[in-house]
Write a protein that holds these residues in place. Structure first.
Motif, PDB file in Angstrom:
ATOM      1  N   ARG A   2       0.805  -1.203   0.000  1.00 28.36           N
ATOM      2  CA  ARG A   2       0.000   0.000   0.000  1.00 28.36           C
ATOM      3  C   ARG A   2       0.846   1.264   0.000  1.00 28.36           C
ATOM      4  O   ARG A   2       0.479   2.268   0.552  1.00 28.36           O
ATOM      5  CB  ARG A   2      -0.926  -0.017   1.211  1.00 28.36           C
ATOM      6  CG  ARG A   2      -1.760  -1.297   1.314  1.00 28.36           C
ATOM      7  CD  ARG A   2      -2.559  -1.280   2.596  1.00 28.36           C
ATOM      8  NE  ARG A   2      -3.285  -2.500   2.812  1.00 28.36           N
ATOM      9  CZ  ARG A   2      -2.780  -3.604   3.313  1.00 28.36           C
ATOM     10  NH1 ARG A   2      -1.516  -3.643   3.649  1.00 28.36           N
ATOM     11  NH2 ARG A   2      -3.503  -4.673   3.488  1.00 28.36           N
ATOM     12  N   SER A 113      -6.395  -0.842  -1.853  1.00 28.72           N
ATOM     13  CA  SER A 113      -7.044  -1.852  -1.020  1.00 28.72           C
ATOM     14  C   SER A 113      -8.394  -1.398  -0.493  1.00 28.72           C
ATOM     15  O   SER A 113      -9.365  -2.164  -0.466  1.00 28.72           O
ATOM     16  CB  SER A 113      -6.131  -2.211   0.153  1.00 28.72           C
ATOM     17  OG  SER A 113      -4.974  -2.895  -0.305  1.00 28.72           O
ATOM     18  N   THR A 117     -11.969  -3.535  -1.220  1.00 29.25           N
ATOM     19  CA  THR A 117     -12.813  -4.132  -0.180  1.00 29.25           C
ATOM     20  C   THR A 117     -14.232  -3.604  -0.230  1.00 29.25           C
ATOM     21  O   THR A 117     -15.155  -4.271   0.260  1.00 29.25           O
ATOM     22  CB  THR A 117     -12.227  -3.876   1.219  1.00 29.25           C
ATOM     23  OG1 THR A 117     -12.029  -2.464   1.413  1.00 29.25           O
ATOM     24  CG2 THR A 117     -10.894  -4.595   1.397  1.00 29.25           C
ATOM     25  N   ALA A 135      -4.312  -4.268  -5.543  1.00 30.89           N
ATOM     26  CA  ALA A 135      -4.658  -4.040  -4.135  1.00 30.89           C
ATOM     27  C   ALA A 135      -4.229  -5.241  -3.301  1.00 30.89           C
ATOM     28  O   ALA A 135      -4.656  -6.365  -3.542  1.00 30.89           O
ATOM     29  CB  ALA A 135      -6.157  -3.799  -4.004  1.00 30.89           C
ATOM     30  N   THR A 137      -4.509  -5.989   0.051  1.00 30.38           N
ATOM     31  CA  THR A 137      -5.146  -6.401   1.291  1.00 30.38           C
ATOM     32  C   THR A 137      -5.533  -7.875   1.289  1.00 30.38           C
ATOM     33  O   THR A 137      -6.127  -8.389   0.330  1.00 30.38           O
ATOM     34  CB  THR A 137      -6.389  -5.547   1.592  1.00 30.38           C
ATOM     35  OG1 THR A 137      -7.016  -6.036   2.784  1.00 30.38           O
ATOM     36  CG2 THR A 137      -7.396  -5.586   0.445  1.00 30.38           C
ATOM     37  N   ARG A 149      -8.764 -12.361  -7.457  1.00 31.20           N
ATOM     38  CA  ARG A 149      -7.683 -11.377  -7.479  1.00 31.20           C
ATOM     39  C   ARG A 149      -6.671 -11.737  -8.554  1.00 31.20           C
ATOM     40  O   ARG A 149      -6.437 -12.910  -8.849  1.00 31.20           O
ATOM     41  CB  ARG A 149      -7.020 -11.229  -6.112  1.00 31.20           C
ATOM     42  CG  ARG A 149      -6.290 -12.421  -5.585  1.00 31.20           C
ATOM     43  CD  ARG A 149      -5.876 -12.209  -4.107  1.00 31.20           C
ATOM     44  NE  ARG A 149      -5.414 -10.877  -3.820  1.00 31.20           N
ATOM     45  CZ  ARG A 149      -5.617 -10.237  -2.652  1.00 31.20           C
ATOM     46  NH1 ARG A 149      -6.267 -10.834  -1.674  1.00 31.20           N
ATOM     47  NH2 ARG A 149      -5.162  -9.022  -2.461  1.00 31.20           N
ATOM     48  N   GLN A 153      -1.001 -10.764  -2.419  1.00 32.67           N
ATOM     49  CA  GLN A 153      -1.546 -10.146  -1.224  1.00 32.67           C
ATOM     50  C   GLN A 153      -0.461 -10.025  -0.169  1.00 32.67           C
ATOM     51  O   GLN A 153       0.606 -10.630  -0.277  1.00 32.67           O
ATOM     52  CB  GLN A 153      -2.734 -10.946  -0.704  1.00 32.67           C
ATOM     53  CG  GLN A 153      -2.416 -12.376  -0.342  1.00 32.67           C
ATOM     54  CD  GLN A 153      -3.656 -13.201  -0.066  1.00 32.67           C
ATOM     55  OE1 GLN A 153      -4.304 -13.705  -0.979  1.00 32.67           O
ATOM     56  NE2 GLN A 153      -4.008 -13.353   1.221  1.00 32.67           N
TER      57      GLN A 153
END
Length: 400
Positions: A2, A113, A117, A135, A137, A149, A153
């Protein structure tokens, strides 16, 4: 990751290019082909615009490769509708809803992220396929039946750090290992502390944290705490303008000489922040330019070369997303059946730019290789170790 570690003019040029090049000249010449709309929601403005640029470029190259340059799947033309979320979750949700209302059955992206979500439950509620982008997360994995995805991660980053620690640990060494997480005292830093404790804690490893106020400019006090802990490994999760100062201070304190210091390799523009410390830092890497030489990597580079683009950290994520979109469209048939599309992606095995990928059926995690890298004398990172997908797989299910 991030990190906000934009190139506005390039992003604008890319957006214009993508709008015209996702369909081939043959597509434009034919008005009779059926159309499959794909909503691409990502950041082309805001602090992560450079990440969004890489993702978009990779997607364009991946779509060209997966459709053999036609922009079509079984005669159905893929029309990509791009939207800029600006890193704002509310905006991202609004854009996703708008596209779903326009009969878009597949949403892809984002690099943020907090946006991913929020889009995931919207996809579930509307029975729309959602393929998240870079992203990182862990919360996206296993969140619902409609969400997948196309990137790695956070858990995979930390498992890679563990693999590096195990690889570099001296043969026959005894006793407990001590890991210190050096991060800023914010959501990003706390999340990394939690992940490191989860992955590295136990098995004879003690995990401590040293957190700095995000506004701190004098980093000597926190780096002194790191040194005093006498760690075997320091896991650094840092973002912002103080990164160069942080690395310099760690070096001056002697931490880089006495411990294995691991951090994630970010995008090309971030390489200079390491300064003189670059030769003493161990890099876990989601991707390194030139890391692989398979058919997909060569295809992406050839596509990029014609446009004067350079591969970067999140180029493979966009390429993966396009490959997954093509597979889903093929399975969905003329009706773009969402159930058929999600079923086709569960357990889907395919070669991406990084190497072999598998969509884990039970939670839709993307199992993929990860890398260890180091800088050469010219400041260019290169791969020194490749960890296969099963070695760096995230734990099953949604993260706590």
């Amino acid at each position: 990751m991030r990190r906000p570690l934009a190139q506005t003019a390039l992003v604008a040029a890319l957006s214009a290019a993508l709008a015209t090049s996702c369909a081939s000249p043959q597509d434009n010449a034919s008005g009779d082909d059926e159309e499959v709309k794909v909503g691409l929601v990502t950041s082309t403005s805001g602090p992560l615009a450079s990440y969004g640029k890489q993702y978009l470029q990779g997607f364009q190259a991946g779509l060209h490769h997966a459709t053999k340059g036609t922009g079509k799947v079984d005669g159905r033309r893929i029309t990509v509708l791009k939207d800029d979320d600006g890193g704002d979750p509310a905006k991202g949700v609004s854009l996703a809803k708008k596209r779903i209302g326009q009969d878009v059955r597949i949403i892809a992206g984002t690099v943020v992220s907090g946006v991913a979500t929020q889009i995931a439950p919207v996809a579930e509620q509307n029975r729309t396929l959602y393929i998240s982008g870079p992203a990182a997360t862990d919360e996206v994995t296993g969140v619902n039946a409609h969400t997948f995805r196309s990137g790695r991660q956070t858990y995979q980053d930390v498992v890679t750090a563990k693999a590096i620690l195990d690889r570099e640990r001296k043969s026959g060494s005894q006793g407990k290992r001590r890991v210190v997480v050096l991060a800023q005292d914010n959501a990003f830093g706390q999340a990394n502390v939690a992940a490191v404790r989860q992955v590295l804690g136990g098995d004879g490893t003690e995990v401590r944290k040293v957190l700095a106020p995000p506004s701190a400019t004098d980093l000597t006090p926190v780096t002194s705490k790191v040194k005093a802990a006498k760690p075997d490994m320091v896991f650094v999760a840092w973002a912002g303008d103080t990164a160069r100062s942080m690395w310099n201070t760690l070096d001056q304190q002697g931490v880089l000489d006495s411990s294995t210091v691991v951090t994630g390799l970010d995008i090309r523009s971030s390489y200079p922040v390491f300064g003189k410390a670059r030769d003493k830092v161990t890099l876990l890497a989601h991707y390194v330019a030139g890391a692989t030489e398979n058919k997909q990597a060569k295809a992406m580079r050839a596509y990029f070369a014609k446009r004067g683009w350079k591969e970067d950290l999140f180029s493979p994520d966009g390429f993966n997303a396009a490959q997954m979109v093509v597979e889903a469209v093929r399975a969905g048939g003329d009706d773009s059946d969402t159930k058929a599309m999600t079923k086709a992606l569960e357990g889907f095995e395919f070669d991406g730019v990084k190497g072999p990928n598998t969509v884990r059926a039970e939670d839709h995690a993307l199992l993929q290789p990860m890398f260890q890298a180091e800088f050469d004398d010219d400041g260019k990172p290169g791969v020194v170790a490749t960890f296969p997908p099963d070695k760096v797989a995230p734990r099953p299910g949604k993260a706590d």
